[in-house]
Design an enzyme around this catalytic site. Structure first.
Site, mmCIF file in Angstrom:
data_model
loop_
_atom_site.group_PDB
_atom_site.id
_atom_site.type_symbol
_atom_site.label_atom_id
_atom_site.label_comp_id
_atom_site.label_asym_id
_atom_site.label_seq_id
_atom_site.Cartn_x
_atom_site.Cartn_y
_atom_site.Cartn_z
ATOM 1 N N GLU A 27 62.425 112.558 98.658
ATOM 2 C CA GLU A 27 62.483 111.094 98.788
ATOM 3 C C GLU A 27 62.318 110.413 97.433
ATOM 4 O O GLU A 27 62.948 109.392 97.164
ATOM 5 C CB GLU A 27 61.385 110.590 99.725
ATOM 6 C CG GLU A 27 61.546 110.999 101.164
ATOM 7 C CD GLU A 27 60.386 110.493 101.991
ATOM 8 O OE1 GLU A 27 60.581 109.483 102.683
ATOM 9 O OE2 GLU A 27 59.288 111.096 101.942
ATOM 10 N N GLU A 78 51.513 101.926 101.177
ATOM 11 C CA GLU A 78 50.269 101.190 100.957
ATOM 12 C C GLU A 78 50.040 100.954 99.468
ATOM 13 O O GLU A 78 49.611 99.876 99.051
ATOM 14 C CB GLU A 78 49.074 101.957 101.545
ATOM 15 C CG GLU A 78 49.077 102.042 103.050
ATOM 16 C CD GLU A 78 49.870 103.225 103.618
ATOM 17 O OE1 GLU A 78 49.656 103.552 104.789
ATOM 18 O OE2 GLU A 78 50.712 103.809 102.902
ATOM 19 N N LYS A 104 60.193 101.067 105.014
ATOM 20 C CA LYS A 104 61.142 102.108 104.630
ATOM 21 C C LYS A 104 62.180 102.199 105.732
ATOM 22 O O LYS A 104 61.853 102.506 106.886
ATOM 23 C CB LYS A 104 60.438 103.451 104.465
ATOM 24 C CG LYS A 104 61.383 104.593 104.095
ATOM 25 C CD LYS A 104 60.682 105.934 104.072
ATOM 26 C CE LYS A 104 59.737 105.981 102.903
ATOM 27 N NZ LYS A 104 59.226 107.356 102.681
#
Length: 128
Positions: A27, A78, A104
């Site tokens: 990712e 976060e 996301k």
């Protein structure tokens, strides 16, 4: 007619970014689509009367702060949202509070959903 402003907000809604956040190493390499929304509580009464951009928050400046933070890879949403809040409060200390959502799109978890997100409600408590 007389009225009193009890609260006012400047908002950026569903701002899209290609960024490199995620727990999985892939990712952070390939990146993905992220959506940020922000609501900043700010004393807007002066701007209501003056019609002068100097009396309000410049949402283009807020966007630039968000954009800068979105370009720094993180494992957790976060962390991204917290950095955005910290940077905005540092640049614009007159902001009273922030509501920040970082989502996301299509997270890699094998589920059929639009997005997964975190939402922070931050106050600018200058007593820290």
């Amino acid at each position: 007619m007389n009225y009193k402003l009890t609260s006012g907000y400047v908002c950026l809604n569903n701002v899209r970014f290609h960024a490199h956040h995620g727990v999985l190493p892939q990712e952070r390499i390939t990146g993905g689509e992220f959506i940020v929304s922000l609501r900043a509580k700010y004393p807007l009464d002066k701007a209501m009367r003056s019609d002068n951009v100097d009396d309000t928050l410049n949402y283009a400046e807020i966007f630039e702060i968000i954009n800068k933070e979105m370009q720094k890879p993180s494992c957790l949403l976060e962390n991204v949202a917290g950095r955005i809040g910290k940077s905005i409060f540092e640049a614009m200390p007159e902001i009273e509070s922030l509501d920040i959502t970082v989502a996301k799109a299509n997270p890699p978890m094998g589920a059929d959903l639009d997005s997964a997100s975190v939402e922070l409600h931050l106050i600018n408590d200058k007593t820290f």
